[in-house]
Design a protein around this motif. Structure first.
Motif, PDB file in Angstrom:
ATOM      1  N   LEU A 144       0.831  -1.430   0.421  1.00 42.92           N
ATOM      2  CA  LEU A 144      -0.196  -0.250  -0.251  1.00 42.92           C
ATOM      3  C   LEU A 144       0.892   0.915  -0.153  1.00 42.92           C
ATOM      4  N   SER A 145       2.632   1.375   1.167  1.00 37.87           N
ATOM      5  CA  SER A 145       3.398   1.966   0.721  1.00 37.87           C
ATOM      6  C   SER A 145       3.470   3.295  -0.431  1.00 37.87           C
ATOM      7  N   ASP A 146       3.903   1.468  -1.620  1.00 36.77           N
ATOM      8  CA  ASP A 146       4.359   1.935  -2.478  1.00 36.77           C
ATOM      9  C   ASP A 146       3.577   1.827  -3.825  1.00 36.77           C
ATOM     10  N   LYS A 147       1.974   1.781  -3.711  1.00 38.33           N
ATOM     11  CA  LYS A 147       0.893   2.065  -4.725  1.00 38.33           C
ATOM     12  C   LYS A 147       0.272   3.185  -4.516  1.00 38.33           C
ATOM     13  N   PHE A 148       0.532   3.956  -3.255  1.00 38.30           N
ATOM     14  CA  PHE A 148      -0.022   5.205  -3.059  1.00 38.30           C
ATOM     15  C   PHE A 148       1.215   6.350  -2.239  1.00 38.30           C
ATOM     16  N   HIS A 149       2.037   5.561  -2.257  1.00 39.57           N
ATOM     17  CA  HIS A 149       2.990   6.427  -2.249  1.00 39.57           C
ATOM     18  C   HIS A 149       2.938   7.816  -1.319  1.00 39.57           C
ATOM     19  N   GLN A 150       2.655   6.805   0.248  1.00 39.65           N
ATOM     20  CA  GLN A 150       2.539   7.393   1.704  1.00 39.65           C
ATOM     21  C   GLN A 150       2.867   6.715   2.285  1.00 39.65           C
ATOM     22  N   ASP A 151       3.027   6.953   3.099  1.00 39.55           N
ATOM     23  CA  ASP A 151       3.553   6.640   4.777  1.00 39.55           C
ATOM     24  C   ASP A 151       2.288   4.996   5.181  1.00 39.55           C
TER      25      ASP A 151
END
Length: 172
Positions: free
Chosen positions: A82-89
Motif C-alpha cells: 500500500l505504501s508503494d502503490k499510494f506513495h504514502q507512509d
C-alpha cells in the motif's frame, strides 16, 4: 456496467469505469452531483468526491483486488504494497483508514482474507494447506485460529455446514 449506464443516462460519458472509480471528463454542477448521488444510492453505490474518501476507497479496492485475485498473493507485506502503490507512509494511511472506516486497516485485510478463505473452501478445489500458502499465512494453524476468531467456526466445520445446506443437482 450499471454505473457506466447511469452516468450515460445523465448525459455524462465516462472515459473509464473500473471497480470503485469512474473518470468523468467534465465537472459536475452541484445539482448534477446531488441527482447522480441519489440515483447511485438507490442502486447501492455512492458518489465519493473528497480526497480522503477517494484515497480510502482506493486502498479498499486495492486490497480486495489483491486478495481476491487468482493465484498466490505476492510475498510483500500489505503495508509495503500500500505504501508503494499510494506513495504514502503506511502509518498515515492506516490512521486515516481507521478514522474514516471505524476499523483498522489490519482488521479490514483480515476480514477480506477470511472472505477469500470462505470462497476457496466452498469451491473445494484446494486443501487448507494450499489455501494457507496462497494467502501467505504463516501456518494452517494461524489461518484456522484467525478464521474461528472472525466467523466463530473452524474451517472444517464451516465446510461441513455449507455441504449440509447444498442440495445435489440430482436431488432438485
Amino acid at each position: 456496467m450499471v454505473v457506466k449506464s447511469e452516468l450515460e443516462k445523465f448525459g455524462l460519458h465516462p472515459g473509464t469505469v473500473t471497480l470503485g472509480e469512474a473518470e468523468i471528463p467534465s465537472e459536475l454542477s452541484p445539482q448534477q452531483k446531488l441527482e447522480l448521488n441519489e440515483r447511485l444510492q438507490e442502486l447501492g453505490f455512492e458518489l465519493i468526491d473528497d480526497r480522503k474518501t477517494r484515497l480510502i476507497e482506493g486502498v479498499k479496492t486495492s486490497i480486495v483486488e489483491l486478495i481476491h485475485s487468482t493465484g498466490d498473493l505476492p510475498k510483500i507485506t500489505f503495508s509495503e504494497y500500500l505504501s508503494d502503490k499510494f506513495h504514502q507512509d503506511y502509518s498515515a494511511l492506516s490512521k486515516l483508514f481507521s478514522e474514516v472506516q471505524g476499523m483498522t486497516l489490519e482488521q479490514y485485510v483480515i476480514t477480506q482474507k477470511i472472505e477469500r478463505v470462505k470462497e476457496l473452501l466452498v469451491y473445494d478445489e484446494l486443501s487448507l494447506s494450499q489455501i494457507s500458502l496462497q494467502l501467505n499465512y504463516s501456518s494452517v494453524s494461524h489461518l484456522s485460529k484467525q478464521f474461528k476468531k472472525v466467523t466463530g467456526l473452524t474451517p472444517t466445520h464451516f465446510k461441513q455446514v455449507r455441504e449440509k445446506k447444498r442440495i445435489p443437482l440430482d436431488k432438485i
